[in-house]
Design an enzyme around this catalytic site. Structure first.
Site, PDB file in Angstrom:
ATOM      1  N   LYS A 151     -28.514 -19.190  10.724  1.00  0.00           N
ATOM      2  CA  LYS A 151     -28.837 -17.776  10.975  1.00  0.00           C
ATOM      3  C   LYS A 151     -27.941 -16.950  10.055  1.00  0.00           C
ATOM      4  O   LYS A 151     -26.773 -16.700  10.354  1.00  0.00           O
ATOM      5  CB  LYS A 151     -28.578 -17.447  12.447  1.00  0.00           C
ATOM      6  CG  LYS A 151     -29.444 -16.332  13.023  1.00  0.00           C
ATOM      7  CD  LYS A 151     -29.286 -14.994  12.345  1.00  0.00           C
ATOM      8  CE  LYS A 151     -28.075 -14.226  12.827  1.00  0.00           C
ATOM      9  NZ  LYS A 151     -27.856 -12.981  12.034  1.00  0.00           N
TER      10      LYS A 151
ATOM     11  N   ALA B 263     -26.469 -13.609   7.947  1.00  0.00           N
ATOM     12  CA  ALA B 263     -26.172 -12.239   8.384  1.00  0.00           C
ATOM     13  C   ALA B 263     -27.341 -11.325   8.021  1.00  0.00           C
ATOM     14  O   ALA B 263     -27.977 -11.506   6.980  1.00  0.00           O
ATOM     15  CB  ALA B 263     -24.893 -11.741   7.725  1.00  0.00           C
TER      16      ALA B 263
ATOM     17  N   GLU C  10     -14.515 -19.307  12.731  1.00  0.00           N
ATOM     18  CA  GLU C  10     -13.643 -18.808  11.663  1.00  0.00           C
ATOM     19  C   GLU C  10     -13.733 -17.291  11.729  1.00  0.00           C
ATOM     20  O   GLU C  10     -14.733 -16.719  11.314  1.00  0.00           O
ATOM     21  CB  GLU C  10     -14.097 -19.374  10.305  1.00  0.00           C
ATOM     22  CG  GLU C  10     -13.015 -19.324   9.266  1.00  0.00           C
ATOM     23  CD  GLU C  10     -12.931 -17.978   8.569  1.00  0.00           C
ATOM     24  OE1 GLU C  10     -12.174 -17.102   9.068  1.00  0.00           O
ATOM     25  OE2 GLU C  10     -13.614 -17.792   7.568  1.00  0.00           O
ATOM     26  N   LEU C  11     -12.704 -16.669  12.294  1.00  0.00           N
ATOM     27  CA  LEU C  11     -12.792 -15.246  12.610  1.00  0.00           C
ATOM     28  C   LEU C  11     -11.884 -14.442  11.681  1.00  0.00           C
ATOM     29  O   LEU C  11     -11.502 -14.927  10.636  1.00  0.00           O
ATOM     30  CB  LEU C  11     -12.474 -15.045  14.085  1.00  0.00           C
ATOM     31  CG  LEU C  11     -13.265 -15.992  15.012  1.00  0.00           C
ATOM     32  CD1 LEU C  11     -12.870 -15.837  16.456  1.00  0.00           C
ATOM     33  CD2 LEU C  11     -14.761 -15.820  14.833  1.00  0.00           C
TER      34      LEU C  11
ATOM     35  N   CYS D 253     -11.788 -12.386   4.860  1.00  0.00           N
ATOM     36  CA  CYS D 253     -11.086 -12.638   6.122  1.00  0.00           C
ATOM     37  C   CYS D 253      -9.589 -12.862   5.901  1.00  0.00           C
ATOM     38  O   CYS D 253      -8.790 -12.594   6.782  1.00  0.00           O
ATOM     39  CB  CYS D 253     -11.695 -13.824   6.838  1.00  0.00           C
ATOM     40  SG  CYS D 253     -11.844 -15.280   5.795  1.00  0.00           S
TER      41      CYS D 253
ATOM     42  N   GLU E  95      -8.147  -5.156  11.914  1.00  0.00           N
ATOM     43  CA  GLU E  95      -8.728  -5.622  10.661  1.00  0.00           C
ATOM     44  C   GLU E  95      -9.602  -4.501  10.082  1.00  0.00           C
ATOM     45  O   GLU E  95     -10.546  -4.052  10.720  1.00  0.00           O
ATOM     46  CB  GLU E  95      -9.594  -6.868  10.911  1.00  0.00           C
ATOM     47  CG  GLU E  95     -10.172  -7.430   9.640  1.00  0.00           C
ATOM     48  CD  GLU E  95     -10.890  -8.762   9.853  1.00  0.00           C
ATOM     49  OE1 GLU E  95     -11.742  -8.852  10.744  1.00  0.00           O
ATOM     50  OE2 GLU E  95     -10.591  -9.708   9.107  1.00  0.00           O
TER      51      GLU E  95
ATOM     52  N   PHE F 145     -11.081  -4.564   6.831  1.00  0.00           N
ATOM     53  CA  PHE F 145     -12.150  -5.155   6.011  1.00  0.00           C
ATOM     54  C   PHE F 145     -12.602  -4.186   4.918  1.00  0.00           C
ATOM     55  O   PHE F 145     -13.788  -4.034   4.639  1.00  0.00           O
ATOM     56  CB  PHE F 145     -13.334  -5.573   6.892  1.00  0.00           C
ATOM     57  CG  PHE F 145     -13.725  -7.020   6.705  1.00  0.00           C
ATOM     58  CD1 PHE F 145     -12.807  -8.041   6.919  1.00  0.00           C
ATOM     59  CD2 PHE F 145     -15.016  -7.368   6.307  1.00  0.00           C
ATOM     60  CE1 PHE F 145     -13.170  -9.376   6.756  1.00  0.00           C
ATOM     61  CE2 PHE F 145     -15.383  -8.705   6.142  1.00  0.00           C
ATOM     62  CZ  PHE F 145     -14.458  -9.705   6.364  1.00  0.00           C
TER      63      PHE F 145
HETATM   64  P1  NAI Z   1     -20.382  -9.948  13.294  1.00  0.00           P
HETATM   65  O1  NAI Z   1     -19.416 -10.914  13.842  1.00  0.00           O
HETATM   66  O2  NAI Z   1     -21.070  -9.008  14.216  1.00  0.00           O
HETATM   67  O3  NAI Z   1     -21.552 -10.733  12.500  1.00  0.00           O
HETATM   68  C1  NAI Z   1     -21.422 -12.005  11.938  1.00  0.00           C
HETATM   69  C2  NAI Z   1     -22.663 -12.827  12.245  1.00  0.00           C
HETATM   70  O4  NAI Z   1     -22.792 -12.971  13.658  1.00  0.00           O
HETATM   71  C3  NAI Z   1     -23.983 -12.207  11.781  1.00  0.00           C
HETATM   72  O5  NAI Z   1     -24.840 -13.233  11.346  1.00  0.00           O
HETATM   73  C4  NAI Z   1     -24.512 -11.571  13.042  1.00  0.00           C
HETATM   74  O6  NAI Z   1     -25.920 -11.402  13.039  1.00  0.00           O
HETATM   75  C5  NAI Z   1     -24.091 -12.593  14.077  1.00  0.00           C
HETATM   76  N1  NAI Z   1     -24.022 -12.079  15.447  1.00  0.00           N
HETATM   77  C6  NAI Z   1     -23.729 -10.824  15.864  1.00  0.00           C
HETATM   78  N2  NAI Z   1     -23.785 -10.753  17.206  1.00  0.00           N
HETATM   79  C7  NAI Z   1     -24.112 -11.983  17.662  1.00  0.00           C
HETATM   80  C8  NAI Z   1     -24.326 -12.536  18.946  1.00  0.00           C
HETATM   81  N3  NAI Z   1     -24.206 -11.805  20.051  1.00  0.00           N
HETATM   82  N4  NAI Z   1     -24.624 -13.851  19.043  1.00  0.00           N
HETATM   83  C9  NAI Z   1     -24.737 -14.610  17.946  1.00  0.00           C
HETATM   84  N5  NAI Z   1     -24.574 -14.137  16.696  1.00  0.00           N
HETATM   85  C10 NAI Z   1     -24.259 -12.835  16.552  1.00  0.00           C
HETATM   86  O7  NAI Z   1     -19.621  -9.158  12.152  1.00  0.00           O
HETATM   87  P2  NAI Z   1     -20.025  -7.750  11.480  1.00  0.00           P
HETATM   88  O8  NAI Z   1     -20.565  -6.835  12.508  1.00  0.00           O
HETATM   89  O9  NAI Z   1     -20.846  -8.052  10.283  1.00  0.00           O
HETATM   90  O10 NAI Z   1     -18.611  -7.231  10.999  1.00  0.00           O
HETATM   91  C11 NAI Z   1     -17.695  -6.664  11.938  1.00  0.00           C
HETATM   92  C12 NAI Z   1     -16.288  -7.014  11.557  1.00  0.00           C
HETATM   93  O11 NAI Z   1     -16.101  -8.419  11.673  1.00  0.00           O
HETATM   94  C13 NAI Z   1     -15.904  -6.708  10.119  1.00  0.00           C
HETATM   95  O12 NAI Z   1     -15.535  -5.376   9.940  1.00  0.00           O
HETATM   96  C14 NAI Z   1     -14.757  -7.658   9.926  1.00  0.00           C
HETATM   97  O13 NAI Z   1     -13.603  -7.091  10.498  1.00  0.00           O
HETATM   98  C15 NAI Z   1     -15.160  -8.889  10.719  1.00  0.00           C
HETATM   99  N6  NAI Z   1     -15.772  -9.932   9.893  1.00  0.00           N
HETATM  100  C16 NAI Z   1     -15.038 -11.039   9.574  1.00  0.00           C
HETATM  101  C17 NAI Z   1     -15.563 -12.002   8.742  1.00  0.00           C
HETATM  102  C18 NAI Z   1     -14.780 -13.209   8.370  1.00  0.00           C
HETATM  103  O14 NAI Z   1     -14.900 -13.675   7.248  1.00  0.00           O
HETATM  104  N7  NAI Z   1     -14.040 -13.816   9.274  1.00  0.00           N
HETATM  105  C19 NAI Z   1     -16.900 -11.878   8.157  1.00  0.00           C
HETATM  106  C20 NAI Z   1     -17.619 -10.696   8.592  1.00  0.00           C
HETATM  107  C21 NAI Z   1     -17.044  -9.768   9.416  1.00  0.00           C
END
Ligand code: NAI
Ligand code: MG
Length: 486
Positions: free
Chosen positions: A179, A181, A255-256, A289, A386, A388
């Site tokens: 799945k 993004a 991996e958060l 990240c 964070e 970002f």
């Molecule tokens: P997110 O964690 O909401 O999205 C990441 C993935 O999770 C996407 O594919 C999204 O569709 C999916 N997702 C969202 N809600 C879900 C749910 N309830 N169940 C299953 N999958 C779900 O991250 P977002 O909104 O893109 O970014 C928010 C913050 O997260 C950023 O500002 C940053 O701080 C952090 N982030 C960290 C990353 C890393 O590399 N560790 C990568 C992206 C974001």
């Protein structure tokens, strides 16, 4: 010229299909915010189909399960060959949909190819133990693939994270439902086409684009999914760990995010440390990240360092990410841009000293100036959360002991770095800092061979490295009666 968009449907059982609902969603380029494609919007019904396909492909008599492990490696290497063939196109598509500067997208292609080849090399080295058991028993272990793996991807490194998660799962012998993004659906589909061309059997790799709370949540709740690997926010990571325990017990790798400290000691070689510190936070506009978003500089060099940091931030060339000379492109979307600008306002309001940047660039796309704050205090929002985004927060410290405690005073624990010419400083810091990766006199060095992941709320489990396939394996002990006397 914009790269051609060849695939916009869902990829299930090696076929391109529309979403069952018929719905699509728009995807944009962050350079100017324009819509570049409409992509099929999968939800629960499509996830069900994809999991069914992956589950069929995992049956003990399936073509995939009957394949020798060495042949899994052959297929993975074929995929790496095809990615190499199409590397320029894939990098351009990544830049178009994500805003990553093209130099970085191209660099990532090399990393992706190397990563898949490394994982291919592990496929036929998955082996158990023979065990000296007590009594009349001969025991050995088998390591077997856990089942269907759900892989949920973020937008910040779409190709690399797709390749790394998919190739790890396939090396272990699992089948997968990916799945991607919602911001960056396109490169995952281009990679799915290469998976089919490489000759992977039907249903081994499926890609369902869609939103997190619908498609993503359906995958994390599905009873036939045995494992979830996720990269993204802590907030969603926690939801995933909860969902993983509702309808069955899924294994999870998370991996958060991070709030990674980078420490510059008085004795550091500043010619090396200053440019590294700038790249450590501004690379990919801070959407990494492991970004060094807390920069701790020792008091003796603080003023000099801050002045140089400002120069480095101002020197970064901002522009269209498709231009080979651009160093600084746009944030991925309007929501992320607005979030980062909100943090900058908070920084100003809470009393940090804004030395350069801080504003949106123009009105087109989602660009933000490289931004430097000095005199940042540990309790300010920009030092705790964070961001970002391209925001360097510089803090002052006096002693190594003090800075280790301050560095650890966070719920995150992904990465950390130190610049020093004193080996004792380097060793003490590396021992005591709570982080999954520590860099000494460098930053960002990563490779397929070294484990990667976080302490504390930065995640669970490790990706890459010799043991990474273990996260997709079960250990089975077989005990056989073997009398000592016969
Ligand atoms: P997110 O964690 O909401 O999205 C990441 C993935 O999770 C996407 O594919 C999204 O569709 C999916 N997702 C969202 N809600 C879900 C749910 N309830 N169940 C299953 N999958 C779900 O991250 P977002 O909104 O893109 O970014 C928010 C913050 O997260 C950023 O500002 C940053 O701080 C952090 N982030 C960290 C990353 C890393 O590399 N560790 C990568 C992206 C974001
Ligand atoms: Mg989100």
């Amino acid at each position: 010229m914009a790269p051609q968009i060849k695939y916009t449907k869902l990829f299930i059982d090696n076929e391109w299909v529309d979403a069952k609902s018929g719905k699509t969603f728009e995807t944009r380029t962050p350079h100017d915010g324009s819509v570049i494609a409409k992509v099929a919007e999968g939800d629960k019904a499509d996830i069900d189909e994809a999991v069914k396909a992956a589950h069929r492909a995992f049956h003990r008599n399936s073509e995939w399960r009957l394949l020798d492990a060495s042949q899994r490696a052959v297929l993975l290497n074929k995929l790496a060959d095809l990615i190499k063939r199409d590397a320029v196109y894939l990098a351009e598509l990544e830049t178009y949909n994500n805003g990553m500067v093209i130099g970085m997208s191209m660099h990532f292609m090399d990393a992706v190819i190397a990563n898949i080849r490394y994982l291919a090399s592990l496929a036929d080295k998955i082996q158990g133990d023979t065990i000296p058991s007590d009594g009349d028993t001969f025991a050995y272990t088998l390591k077997q693939p856990v089942g269907v793996a759900g892989l949920i991807l973020p937008w910040n490194g779409p190709i690399f994270i797709f390749a790394s998660k998919v190739a790890t799962a396939l090396a272990a012998g699992c089948t997968v439902v990916v799945k991607p993004a919602e911001q960056t659906p396109l490169t995952a589909l281009a990679l799915a086409a290469l998976v089919a061309e490489a000759g992977f059997p039907r249903g081994v790799v499926n890609v369902v684009n869609g939103y997190g709370p619908t498609a993503g949540a359906a995958l994390t709740h599905h009873p036939q999914v045995a494992k979830i690997s996720f990269t993204g926010s802590v907030e969603v990571g926690k939801l995933i760990q909860q969902a993983a325990g509702v309808n069955n017990l899924k294994r999870v790798t998370l991996e958060l995010g991070g709030k990674s400290p980078l420490v510059i000691m008085d004795d550091a070689d500043l010619n090396v440390a200053i440019p590294f510190a700038a790249n450590a936070v501004f690379t990919h506009q801070g959407q990494v990240c492991i970004a060094a978003s807390r920069l701790y500089v020792q008091a003796g060099i603080y003023d000099k360092f801050v002045a140089e940091a400002v120069k480095h931030a101002q020197a970064r060339k901002i522009g269209n990410p498709a231009d080979a000379t651009t160093q600084h492109g746009p944030q991925v979307d309007e929501e992320m841009m607005t979030k980062v600008l909100g943090y900058i306002e908070k920084g100003k309001k809470e009393g940090a000293k804004l030395l350069t940047g801080g504003k949106r660039v123009g009105k087109m796309g989602y660009y933000i100036e490289p931004t430097v704050f000095a005199d940042v205090k540990d309790n300010m929002t920009i030092a705790k959360e964070e961001i970002f985004g391209p925001v360097q927060s510089i803090l002052k410290f006096d002693t190594l002991e003090e800075v280790i405690d301050r560095a650890n005073d966070t719920s995150y624990g992904l990465a950390a770095g130190i610049f020093t010419t004193n080996v004792n400083n380097a060793l003490q810091f590396s021992k005591h800092v709570e982080a999954g990766v520590v860099w000494v006199n460098q930053y960002f060095a990563m490779g397929s061979q070294a484990p990667f992941g976080g302490f504390k709320d930065s995640g669970i489990g490790r990706e890459s490295g010799f043991h990474c396939v273990d996260a997709y394996l079960e250990v089975k002990t077989v005990s056989i009666s073997l009398p000592k006397k016969f």
